[in-house]
Design a protein around this motif. Structure first.
Motif, short mmCIF file in Angstrom:
data_model
loop_
_atom_site.label_atom_id
_atom_site.label_comp_id
_atom_site.label_asym_id
_atom_site.label_seq_id
_atom_site.Cartn_x
_atom_site.Cartn_y
_atom_site.Cartn_z
N HIS A 121 -8.22 2.29 -10.41
CA HIS A 121 -6.91 2.38 -11.04
C HIS A 121 -5.85 1.53 -10.34
CE1 HIS A 121 -8.33 6.61 -12.41
NE2 HIS A 121 -8.72 5.67 -13.24
N LEU A 122 -6.29 0.60 -9.51
CA LEU A 122 -5.33 -0.20 -8.75
C LEU A 122 -4.83 -1.41 -9.54
CD1 LEU A 122 -3.95 -0.93 -5.97
CD2 LEU A 122 -5.98 -2.31 -5.50
N SER A 123 -3.51 -1.60 -9.49
CA SER A 123 -2.92 -2.87 -9.95
C SER A 123 -2.18 -3.49 -8.78
CB SER A 123 -1.93 -2.64 -11.10
OG SER A 123 -2.61 -2.19 -12.25
N ILE A 124 -2.25 -4.80 -8.67
CA ILE A 124 -1.44 -5.51 -7.68
C ILE A 124 -0.38 -6.31 -8.42
CG2 ILE A 124 -1.41 -7.22 -5.83
CD1 ILE A 124 -4.33 -6.57 -5.28
N LYS A 157 -2.65 6.46 -10.89
CA LYS A 157 -2.42 5.02 -10.68
C LYS A 157 -2.21 4.72 -9.21
CE LYS A 157 -1.83 0.92 -12.35
NZ LYS A 157 -2.99 0.31 -13.03
N LEU A 158 -2.77 3.62 -8.77
CA LEU A 158 -2.46 3.06 -7.45
C LEU A 158 -1.87 1.67 -7.67
CD1 LEU A 158 -5.61 3.70 -5.19
CD2 LEU A 158 -3.40 4.89 -5.06
N ALA A 159 -0.89 1.31 -6.88
CA ALA A 159 -0.31 -0.03 -7.03
C ALA A 159 0.07 -0.60 -5.67
CB ALA A 159 0.93 0.02 -7.92
N VAL A 160 -0.10 -1.91 -5.54
CA VAL A 160 0.44 -2.65 -4.42
C VAL A 160 1.51 -3.57 -5.01
CG1 VAL A 160 -0.02 -4.39 -2.64
CG2 VAL A 160 -1.67 -2.54 -3.04
N VAL A 161 2.73 -3.44 -4.52
CA VAL A 161 3.85 -4.22 -5.04
C VAL A 161 4.38 -5.06 -3.88
CG1 VAL A 161 6.03 -4.14 -6.29
CG2 VAL A 161 4.37 -2.29 -6.57
N ALA A 172 -8.38 5.80 3.30
CA ALA A 172 -7.65 6.92 2.70
C ALA A 172 -7.40 6.66 1.21
CB ALA A 172 -6.33 7.15 3.45
N LEU A 173 -7.05 5.41 0.87
CA LEU A 173 -6.81 5.08 -0.53
C LEU A 173 -8.09 5.16 -1.36
CD1 LEU A 173 -4.21 2.16 -0.33
CD2 LEU A 173 -3.83 4.58 -0.85
N GLU A 174 -9.22 4.84 -0.75
CA GLU A 174 -10.50 5.00 -1.46
C GLU A 174 -10.74 6.47 -1.81
OE1 GLU A 174 -13.14 2.94 1.39
OE2 GLU A 174 -13.63 1.61 -0.29
N ARG A 175 -10.28 7.37 -0.94
CA ARG A 175 -10.42 8.81 -1.24
C ARG A 175 -9.41 9.24 -2.30
NH1 ARG A 175 -9.54 11.81 4.22
NH2 ARG A 175 -9.84 13.62 2.88
N ILE A 176 -8.16 8.77 -2.15
CA ILE A 176 -7.07 9.23 -3.03
C ILE A 176 -7.21 8.64 -4.43
CG2 ILE A 176 -4.57 9.06 -3.40
CD1 ILE A 176 -4.28 9.13 -0.29
N GLY A 177 -7.68 7.39 -4.52
CA GLY A 177 -7.71 6.65 -5.78
C GLY A 177 -8.26 7.43 -6.97
#
Ligand code: MG
Length: 285
Positions: A98-101, A72-76, A62-67
């Protein structure tokens, strides 16, 4: 499926006005929106061995579709960046440019755009506490407590013990005392006690990311006590009129502290994956 108004709100729909407004803002202007997620118990199921807590395949899809649709996508996460990268395989997925961890509650960082990991040296006090823990655990008459060394933090896991909640309760006071002697704090979570630097938290991590990206809508999903500072920071920003915020609680039998504060409640990582799939549909991604 069409993008009619009635089908545009992913179920469960927000139960608050502020959440409804934030979702509308996300759907109408996704480029200025950020979706941020805790890792354990949110993107990944909680399992006995934390080294095996892999991210849900459906949530990743789902995140691959939404990204590509959002700013911005983030994992905190409380996990080190390297552990999150391994358990989530985020570097190998499509659509996550656009992902940051933000790892260790924001002390560490990895950006998909550059592939650069920023991992500052850990405080010496953590190594001192780690060295003192086995004797302390022995003195409390506990066996089988798992010690996870995160370098910047130490986590004691009681999952898998005969009475995990009882063991956690026995540990909390003495571990807090030991942590305090070394200028650190002991923070409880789902059958864990974590010793770490209390000045770094997910609230500060998200504030930094919001001001850096200039996003106007933020969705944050979490499941545990370590997510509370993120909830509090985002709620304050929302009340200040700075941003639209949608708070998602991933509820469990072990922890419900976020539920009364959330706009959307799902039960477990599988239901979060369902919600993310519906959100991708609603965004038309
Ligand atoms: Mg969690």
């Amino acid at each position: 499926m069409g993008r009619m108004a009635l089908s545009a709100v992913p179920a469960p729909s927000p139960r608050t006005q502020a959440g409804t407004a934030a979702l509308a803002s996300l759907l109408s202007d996704p480029e200025h929106a950020m979706l941020a997620f805790d890792f354990d118990g949110t993107l990944s199921p909680i399992v006995d061995d934390p080294e095996q807590a892999h991210a849900s395949e459906r949530s990743l899809q789902a995140l691959e579709r939404i990204g590509p649709c959002v700013g911005k996508l983030a994992v905190v996460t409380g996990r080190p960046v390297r552990t999150a990268l391994r358990l989530g395989a985020f570097a190998e997925r499509e659509g996550l440019a656009h992902l940051s961890i933000l790892g260790q509650y924001g002390a560490e960082r990895w950006d998909a755009e550059t592939g650069v990991e920023s991992v500052p040296p850990p405080p010496e006090a953590v190594a001192e506490v780690r060295a003192a823990l086995p004797a302390l655990i022995d003195s409390l008459g506990l066996t089988g407590v798992r010690i996870e060394d995160k370098q910047r933090a130490v986590v004691l896991h009681t999952r898998g013990l005969p009475d995990p909640a009882g063991a956690q309760a026995i540990l909390e006071g003495p571990v807090a005392e030991l942590a305090q002697e070394h200028g650190l704090a002991a923070e409880p979570g789902r059958l864990v006690v974590e010793v770490r630097d209390p000045s770094v938290d997910k609230g500060g991590a998200l504030r930094g990311l919001i001001s850096e990206t200039g996003v106007r809508t933020i969705v944050f999903a979490g499941d545990d006590l370590g997510d509370l500072p993120a909830y509090e920071a985002l709620t304050a920003m929302r009340e200040g009129g700075d941003v639209e915020v949608l708070l998602v609680a991933v509820a469990s039998d072990e922890q419900t502290v976020l539920v009364p504060r959330a706009d959307v409640v799902v039960h477990g990582p599988d239901e979060l994956a369902d919600w993310l799939e519906r959100l991708a549909d609603a965004l038309g991604c």
